[in-house]
Design an enzyme around this catalytic site. Structure first.
Site, PDB file in Angstrom:
ATOM      1  N   PHE A 139      -3.282  -8.848   5.797  1.00 44.36           N
ATOM      2  CA  PHE A 139      -2.763  -9.695   4.716  1.00 44.36           C
ATOM      3  C   PHE A 139      -1.315  -9.307   4.447  1.00 44.36           C
ATOM      4  O   PHE A 139      -1.013  -8.134   4.246  1.00 44.36           O
ATOM      5  CB  PHE A 139      -3.590  -9.535   3.435  1.00 44.36           C
ATOM      6  CG  PHE A 139      -3.193 -10.520   2.370  1.00 44.36           C
ATOM      7  CD1 PHE A 139      -3.660 -11.822   2.403  1.00 44.36           C
ATOM      8  CD2 PHE A 139      -2.321 -10.154   1.349  1.00 44.36           C
ATOM      9  CE1 PHE A 139      -3.267 -12.751   1.440  1.00 44.36           C
ATOM     10  CE2 PHE A 139      -1.921 -11.071   0.382  1.00 44.36           C
ATOM     11  CZ  PHE A 139      -2.403 -12.367   0.425  1.00 44.36           C
ATOM     12  N   ASP A 224       3.441  -2.804   6.917  1.00 47.84           N
ATOM     13  CA  ASP A 224       3.330  -3.428   5.601  1.00 47.84           C
ATOM     14  C   ASP A 224       2.637  -2.432   4.676  1.00 47.84           C
ATOM     15  O   ASP A 224       1.424  -2.268   4.718  1.00 47.84           O
ATOM     16  CB  ASP A 224       2.528  -4.735   5.732  1.00 47.84           C
ATOM     17  CG  ASP A 224       2.289  -5.394   4.387  1.00 47.84           C
ATOM     18  OD1 ASP A 224       2.524  -4.753   3.345  1.00 47.84           O
ATOM     19  OD2 ASP A 224       1.837  -6.561   4.385  1.00 47.84           O
ATOM     20  N   LYS A 253       4.130  -3.975  -4.949  1.00 45.04           N
ATOM     21  CA  LYS A 253       3.079  -3.515  -5.858  1.00 45.04           C
ATOM     22  C   LYS A 253       3.469  -2.299  -6.704  1.00 45.04           C
ATOM     23  O   LYS A 253       4.128  -2.454  -7.718  1.00 45.04           O
ATOM     24  CB  LYS A 253       1.802  -3.247  -5.056  1.00 45.04           C
ATOM     25  CG  LYS A 253       1.138  -4.570  -4.580  1.00 45.04           C
ATOM     26  CD  LYS A 253      -0.251  -4.334  -4.058  1.00 45.04           C
ATOM     27  CE  LYS A 253      -0.940  -5.607  -3.593  1.00 45.04           C
ATOM     28  NZ  LYS A 253      -1.550  -6.374  -4.659  1.00 45.04           N
TER      29      LYS A 253
HETATM   30  C1  LIG Z   1      -0.628  -5.466   2.355  1.00 45.61           C
HETATM   31  C2  LIG Z   1      -0.087  -6.567   1.509  1.00 45.61           C
HETATM   32  N1  LIG Z   1       1.018  -7.215   1.904  1.00 45.61           N
HETATM   33  C3  LIG Z   1       1.560  -8.194   1.179  1.00 45.61           C
HETATM   34  C4  LIG Z   1       0.983  -8.608   0.003  1.00 45.61           C
HETATM   35  C5  LIG Z   1       1.607  -9.710  -0.781  1.00 45.61           C
HETATM   36  O1  LIG Z   1       2.244  -9.198  -1.897  1.00 45.61           O
HETATM   37  P1  LIG Z   1       2.675 -10.186  -3.080  1.00 45.61           P
HETATM   38  O2  LIG Z   1       1.423 -10.744  -3.642  1.00 45.61           O
HETATM   39  O3  LIG Z   1       3.436  -9.296  -4.030  1.00 45.61           O
HETATM   40  O4  LIG Z   1       3.534 -11.231  -2.482  1.00 45.61           O
HETATM   41  C6  LIG Z   1      -0.171  -7.972  -0.450  1.00 45.61           C
HETATM   42  C7  LIG Z   1      -0.832  -8.411  -1.682  1.00 45.61           C
HETATM   43  O5  LIG Z   1      -1.964  -8.164  -1.939  1.00 45.61           O
HETATM   44  C8  LIG Z   1      -0.724  -6.921   0.320  1.00 45.61           C
HETATM   45  O6  LIG Z   1      -1.829  -6.291  -0.052  1.00 45.61           O
END
Ligand SMILES: Cc1ncc(COP(=O)(O)O)c(C=O)c1O
Length: 406
Positions: A139, A224, A253
């Site tokens: 994700f 990520d 986050k």
């Molecule tokens: C691993 C990861 N990458 C990207 C995101 C996306 O972040 P945002 O919701 O701040 O755009 C999330 C959100 O849960 C995530 O867990």
């Protein structure tokens, strides 16, 4: 309209229906406790989905925010600002990175990472090197590029033509990656622990294998760390515990501990490809966000905090195992640090939502990761005592569900 008229049905009247929030509306928080409109108290093991790393209303963050609020809120990237440079320096001093780009959300940081990888490949190797390799169940956010890189096509289907040349493979399967990666690949993007996809840790062999294959094919390795970064796994960033150094790391986050901010970290040799005008965002590097994140960074980046995360992980694992010994509901407890998942067994398969709702009834806020995994991502500074209380509530929730079942 005064606060007393704010009710949950109003959500359905005035909000786009892409979320389905709980009935209760939280109105205040302190540490790892939250209260709703009726003053019901909850223990918060969600941390705002791995965001509130220092709990709610942390006094030092409040002071930092209010001090900055009296000085400068926003200036735009026509100028730089002191809090942004201070935070960038901390990130550079404490990670592999030499350069930082600030954004506002995880998706935006990943969007920048993917664009940078494409641009580096374009500049150095030409138009044919565009393939991005990503992993099923990964994700990376909800912009169209990042959601397409994410490993669940249901999230990206139905919005028209998708960004092209993104290939998905099985996570932790090095031989598959070895077969597919080529000199056409410009980047491999992955989480060091798949959070949304079910709290699935990477194997160190896979992480190191990805690194070697990226080197072989001149592809950038993008980690990520939006969910795993800033101490969540007991390291400042999870890559630090895996014996690999990625080319790009994204953070969001917990970076602002609840104030929206994200960052893309990279090395100068890659960063220099995003020349003036090639990329940008209005709010990136906002002084309020950077001031709060700078203070949060100092509070999180201590040995005491990292050791505390590892100790609390053990405490939660012990309780989850004890609950399981008594009620046999979990197949596996997995994850790292304070990002833990309890995978439901065959008998309770895909009933994570039931456990989530019953926990809320007991005054406990937990998360799910898909239909089959209970996820815990509390504040890194939650006390042992509150963990004990939370686990008693979870035990009661599990007991109620099991009793209903028999
Ligand atoms: C691993 C990861 N990458 C990207 C995101 C996306 O972040 P945002 O919701 O701040 O755009 C999330 C959100 O849960 C995530 O867990």
């Amino acid at each position: 309209m005064s606060d007393t008229h704010i009710t949950r049905p109003l959500f359905d009247q005035v909000m786009v229906p892409n979320y389905a929030p709980l009935e209760m509306i939280p109105v205040r928080g302190e540490g790892s406790r939250v209260w709703d409109q009726e003053d019901n108290e909850y223990i918060d093991l969600t941390g705002g989905i791995a965001v509130n790393a220092l709990g709610h209303a942390h006094p030092e963050l409040i002071t930092t925010l209010t001090e900055q609020a009296q000085k400068l809120w926003h200036v735009s990237n026509i100028y730089t600002n002191e809090p942004a440079l201070r935070l960038a320096q901390k990130l550079v001093d404490n990670t592999f990175a030499e350069k930082v780009f600030f954004a506002n959300s995880g998706a935006e940081a990943n969007e920048a990472a993917l664009k940078l990888a494409r641009r580096v490949a374009f500049d150095k190797f030409g138009i044919q090197k565009t393939e991005i390799i990503a992993f099923y169940q990964g994700f990376h956010g909800r912009t169209f590029f990042t959601v397409t890189a994410g490993g669940q096509s249901t999230y990206s289907d139905g919005f028209g033509p998708k960004p092209a040349d993104i290939t998905h493979l099985e996570y932790n399967d090095l031989s598959e990656l070895e077969k597919v990666i080529s000199d056409k690949t410009c980047a491999v993007i992955l989480e060091p622990l798949q959070g949304e996809g079910g709290v699935l840790p990477i194997t160190p062999e896979f992480a190191q294998g990805v690194r070697a294959l990226c080197d072989k094919h001149n592809a950038l390795m993008i980690f990520d760390e939006v969910q795993t970064g800033m101490g969540r796994t007991g390291e400042l960033f999870a890559y630090m515990g895996l014996n690999v150094i990625p080319d790009i790391v994204t953070s969001a986050k917990a970076l602002g501990a609840g104030f929206p901010i994200a960052a893309m970290l990279t090395k100068t040799c890659f960063a220099e490809h995003l020349k003036v005008g090639t990329h940008g965002t209005t709010f990136g590097g906002n002084p309020l966000a950077c001031a709060v994140a700078g203070k949060a960074f100092d509070l999180i980046n201590t040995q005491e905090m990292m050791l505390g995360v590892k100790h609390k992980e053990q405490l939660i694992r012990q309780h989850l195992e004890a609950i399981n010994d008594e009620f046999s509901v979990f197949k596996e407890i997995r994850g790292a640090g304070l990002l833990l998942g309890a995978v439901l067994n065959e008998q309770y398969k895909d009933q994570a939502k039931t456990f989530f709702l019953e926990s809320a009834q007991q005054g406990l806020l937990i998360l799910v990761a898909g239909a089959n995994v209970l996820r815990f991502a509390p504040a890194l500074n939650i006390s042992d005592d509150l963990i004990e209380q939370a686990m008693l509530k979870l035990k009661q929730a599990v007991k109620n569900i099991v009793n209903k079942d028999t």
